[in-house]
Design a protein around this motif. Sequence first.
Motif, short mmCIF file in Angstrom:
data_model
loop_
_atom_site.label_atom_id
_atom_site.label_comp_id
_atom_site.label_asym_id
_atom_site.label_seq_id
_atom_site.Cartn_x
_atom_site.Cartn_y
_atom_site.Cartn_z
N LEU A 328 0.85 -1.21 0.00
CA LEU A 328 0.00 0.00 0.00
C LEU A 328 0.87 1.25 0.00
O LEU A 328 0.53 2.27 -0.58
CB LEU A 328 -0.91 0.03 1.23
CG LEU A 328 -1.94 -1.09 1.33
CD1 LEU A 328 -2.63 -1.04 2.69
CD2 LEU A 328 -2.96 -1.01 0.20
N ARG A 329 1.99 1.17 0.63
CA ARG A 329 2.91 2.31 0.69
C ARG A 329 3.95 2.25 -0.43
O ARG A 329 4.19 3.25 -1.11
CB ARG A 329 3.59 2.32 2.08
CG ARG A 329 4.82 3.19 2.20
CD ARG A 329 4.52 4.67 2.01
NE ARG A 329 5.77 5.44 1.99
CZ ARG A 329 6.50 5.68 0.91
NH1 ARG A 329 6.09 5.25 -0.27
NH2 ARG A 329 7.60 6.38 1.01
N GLU A 330 4.53 1.06 -0.62
CA GLU A 330 5.67 0.96 -1.55
C GLU A 330 5.26 1.07 -3.02
O GLU A 330 6.08 1.44 -3.86
CB GLU A 330 6.39 -0.37 -1.32
CG GLU A 330 7.27 -0.35 -0.10
CD GLU A 330 8.56 -1.06 -0.35
OE1 GLU A 330 9.54 -0.40 -0.69
OE2 GLU A 330 8.57 -2.30 -0.22
N GLY A 377 5.20 9.46 2.49
CA GLY A 377 6.59 9.65 2.88
C GLY A 377 6.97 8.94 4.16
O GLY A 377 6.22 8.14 4.72
N HIS A 378 8.18 9.29 4.58
CA HIS A 378 8.82 8.62 5.71
C HIS A 378 8.69 9.55 6.90
O HIS A 378 9.62 10.28 7.25
CB HIS A 378 10.29 8.36 5.37
CG HIS A 378 10.49 7.86 3.97
ND1 HIS A 378 10.23 6.56 3.62
CD2 HIS A 378 10.88 8.48 2.82
CE1 HIS A 378 10.49 6.40 2.32
NE2 HIS A 378 10.87 7.56 1.82
N ILE A 379 7.53 9.53 7.50
CA ILE A 379 7.22 10.55 8.47
C ILE A 379 8.07 10.42 9.72
O ILE A 379 8.43 11.42 10.35
CB ILE A 379 5.69 10.54 8.76
CG1 ILE A 379 5.24 11.91 9.12
CG2 ILE A 379 5.27 9.53 9.75
CD1 ILE A 379 5.35 12.86 7.99
N LEU A 384 8.91 14.20 3.67
CA LEU A 384 7.63 14.17 2.95
C LEU A 384 7.85 14.10 1.45
O LEU A 384 8.65 14.88 0.92
CB LEU A 384 6.85 15.46 3.24
CG LEU A 384 6.46 15.75 4.67
CD1 LEU A 384 5.95 17.19 4.80
CD2 LEU A 384 5.38 14.78 5.11
N HIS A 385 7.13 13.21 0.77
CA HIS A 385 7.13 13.21 -0.70
C HIS A 385 5.86 13.89 -1.16
O HIS A 385 4.75 13.45 -0.82
CB HIS A 385 7.17 11.78 -1.24
CG HIS A 385 8.45 11.06 -0.92
ND1 HIS A 385 9.69 11.64 -1.13
CD2 HIS A 385 8.70 9.84 -0.41
CE1 HIS A 385 10.63 10.79 -0.77
NE2 HIS A 385 10.07 9.69 -0.32
N LEU A 386 6.05 14.97 -1.92
CA LEU A 386 4.92 15.72 -2.45
C LEU A 386 4.90 15.50 -3.95
O LEU A 386 5.85 15.85 -4.65
CB LEU A 386 5.12 17.21 -2.14
CG LEU A 386 4.24 18.22 -2.86
CD1 LEU A 386 2.78 18.02 -2.48
CD2 LEU A 386 4.67 19.64 -2.50
N ALA A 423 15.45 15.54 0.74
CA ALA A 423 15.66 14.70 1.91
C ALA A 423 16.43 13.44 1.57
O ALA A 423 17.30 13.02 2.32
CB ALA A 423 14.31 14.32 2.51
N GLU A 424 16.10 12.83 0.41
CA GLU A 424 16.77 11.56 0.09
C GLU A 424 17.00 11.33 -1.40
O GLU A 424 17.76 10.44 -1.76
CB GLU A 424 15.99 10.38 0.69
CG GLU A 424 14.59 10.23 0.15
CD GLU A 424 13.88 8.95 0.57
OE1 GLU A 424 14.45 8.17 1.32
OE2 GLU A 424 12.74 8.76 0.12
N HIS A 425 16.38 12.09 -2.28
CA HIS A 425 16.54 11.79 -3.72
C HIS A 425 17.76 12.46 -4.33
O HIS A 425 18.14 12.14 -5.44
CB HIS A 425 15.28 12.21 -4.50
CG HIS A 425 14.07 11.41 -4.13
ND1 HIS A 425 12.80 11.80 -4.43
CD2 HIS A 425 13.96 10.24 -3.45
CE1 HIS A 425 11.94 10.90 -3.97
NE2 HIS A 425 12.62 9.95 -3.37
N GLY A 426 18.35 13.40 -3.63
CA GLY A 426 19.54 14.07 -4.16
C GLY A 426 19.19 15.33 -4.92
O GLY A 426 18.02 15.62 -5.19
ZN ZN Z 1 11.16 7.92 -0.23
#
Ligand code: ZN
Length: 467
Positions: A328-330, A377-379, A384-386, A423-426
Amino acid sequence: MSDVVLSDAVISQLKAIVGEDKVRLDAESLETFGKDWTKVHEPNPAAIVFPRSVEEVQAIVKLANEHEIALVPSGGRTGLSGGAMAANGELVVSFDYMNQISEFNAIDRTVKCGAGVITEQLQTYAEEQGLFYPVDFASSGSSQIGGNISTNAGGIKVIKYGMTRDWVAGLTVVTGAGEILELNHGLKKNNSGYDMRQLFIGGEGTLGFVVDATMNLTRAPHNLTVLVLGVPEFEAIMGVLNTFQSELDLTAFEFFSERALQKVVDHAGLQRPFETEAEYYALLEFENESEATEALAMELFEKCMEEGWVLDGTMSQSIEQQQNLWRLREDISETIAQWTPYKNDVSTVISKVPGFLNEVESVVVENYPDFEVVWYGHIGDGNLHLNILKPDAMAKEEFFERCGHVNKWLFEIVERYKGSVSAEHGVGLLKKAYLPYCKSEGEIALMRQIKQIFDPKGIMNPGKVLD
Ligand code: ZN
Ligand code: 2HG
């Protein structure tokens, strides 16, 4: 063929380094290896080269220095910021053939990986040794360790295990000047001055190539159990996090919105976790070591219901259920890819996330009243992924331009919250212009000087992170 060509002499020299069949110029290879998962730029590399050893990588870098050829590192090309895009006639260096795992040491709990080892290959290898490589994300089946290191990949278990940076015990790199450096040698403790390994982790290939890495492994977790909870408003997610975190060692704490859930239910064929509809959903995971742990989790769940923070919930009772709840998340990112989303990947400290999300939400609602907005996202990491979805009838260029206008307001909020534009994608190509919203002028000037030291001719992934 690319519209940028390397001279016949350079192509011959490349073939002399790696072998005739390890230099590719055909249109299909140029298209495939010239891009990552971003859909903003068109690939246009001059050639693709496939080295098989540190020495071959070094010879390529030396040749590139001699002829001032721009080099782009290429791993699994699953990046979301354009860090592996070759849109300007660059020579792409693919690590596909450097995919050996070796030198496993059970006492040190380390293993050496070529840059081209696929994340899942390392995870499976660790499992075969009765151990665990914990950095995990939806693209684990194709992302490569070299790329993970170069982007300091995060993913879904950061709350417990940290980012890729935390698992790199040693690195072999070839700098932009063509020097081979062996950094940290797998040591746990090493206080001998600057740790240059850290510059290459998250350096996005702008300082040199990560060629191989000694990775740490750990104990495998037992009986991972997932809870999905329906939450009526965002603030309540913090209450849930606090309640669970103070009693249980969580291995994940993720969230997604009702709209994100609807997308995976309608388009990925997944079942809703329960009938009750909520504004947001929290997904928690923990090691369910005994009946007492499970009883404690139930108790915490009930406490959250009593507080009014949770409307409904479900707990996995088998590995299959656990995996289905994770989907559901991935599956969100891949599912919404069909709408060519405009992506932002921002963070602030965890406690400030509700205020931050509210402010961003108001900007988004005001400026994109006609666009679908998907939050997830990874709260538990403040990340947050927008994603803004492109309306079918709108051209990609117009859509990206409209979204780009709003970035200024969005990143002003990031700046006020002392957050990060990535946050994490670069940073890659897509977030480069926004770097000043999270790094000072002085810091950026020092970054340029560092790049100059490792890559004096500016051949390493030019135009990424910095101009
Ligand atoms: Zn992510
Ligand atoms: C995730 O957490 C990935 O699913 C992708 O980082 C995020 O697609 C995105 O925006």
